[in-house]
Design a protein around this motif. Structure first.
Motif, short mmCIF file in Angstrom:
data_model
loop_
_atom_site.label_atom_id
_atom_site.label_comp_id
_atom_site.label_asym_id
_atom_site.label_seq_id
_atom_site.Cartn_x
_atom_site.Cartn_y
_atom_site.Cartn_z
N THR A 204 3.01 2.47 6.29
CA THR A 204 3.00 3.67 5.46
C THR A 204 3.63 3.41 4.11
O THR A 204 3.11 3.82 3.07
CB THR A 204 3.75 4.82 6.18
N ASN A 205 4.77 2.71 4.11
CA ASN A 205 5.44 2.39 2.84
C ASN A 205 4.55 1.53 1.94
O ASN A 205 4.47 1.77 0.74
CB ASN A 205 6.77 1.68 3.10
N THR A 206 3.88 0.56 2.52
CA THR A 206 3.01 -0.31 1.73
C THR A 206 1.84 0.49 1.15
O THR A 206 1.48 0.31 -0.02
CB THR A 206 2.49 -1.47 2.59
N LEU A 207 1.27 1.37 1.96
CA LEU A 207 0.16 2.19 1.46
C LEU A 207 0.62 3.16 0.37
O LEU A 207 -0.10 3.40 -0.60
CB LEU A 207 -0.50 2.95 2.61
N GLU A 208 1.84 3.69 0.50
CA GLU A 208 2.38 4.56 -0.55
C GLU A 208 2.58 3.77 -1.84
O GLU A 208 2.30 4.27 -2.93
CB GLU A 208 3.71 5.18 -0.10
#
Length: 110
Positions: free
Chosen positions: A23-27
């Protein structure tokens, strides 16, 4: 069976961690897209793709491990049942007959 609970908890925690990283990478990818910097977008996309591949591999490995554990548990229970029936054939026949009578009575009430 009590020693399996920590394994499940650890697996759940690891899954949560993997999903949080993804999720952090996609954000970061979404935020980088807002800059419209082509080199930055390419780098973030590569990181997101790698994180997605890693997460997918981890999930597949955990799924296979859980399936293997369940299969082994069922096999152990079936073996224990088989040994009991071979060791106590008349008791097993009596239990089977009793269950059959109860099911017959339940079906007969309809």
């Amino acid at each position: 069976m009590a020693n399996r609970t920590p394994n499940i908890d650890a697996s759940t925690d690891q899954l949560k961690s993997d999903l949080e990283h993804l999720t952090n990478t996609l954000e970061e990818l979404v935020n980088a897209t807002a800059d419209d910097s082509r080199s930055n977008i390419k780098e973030m996309r590569q990181r997101a793709e790698q994180r997605l591949k890693d997460t997918r591999a981890n999930l597949e490995a955990r799924g296979e491990r859980l399936y293997g554990n369940a299969r082994d548990n069922v096999r152990e229970q079936a073996d224990a049942c088989d040994k009991y029936v071979h060791a106590n054939p008349w008791t097993s026949i009596g239990i089977g007959a009793g269950v059959g009578v109860v099911i017959g009575m339940l079906i007969g009430r309809r």
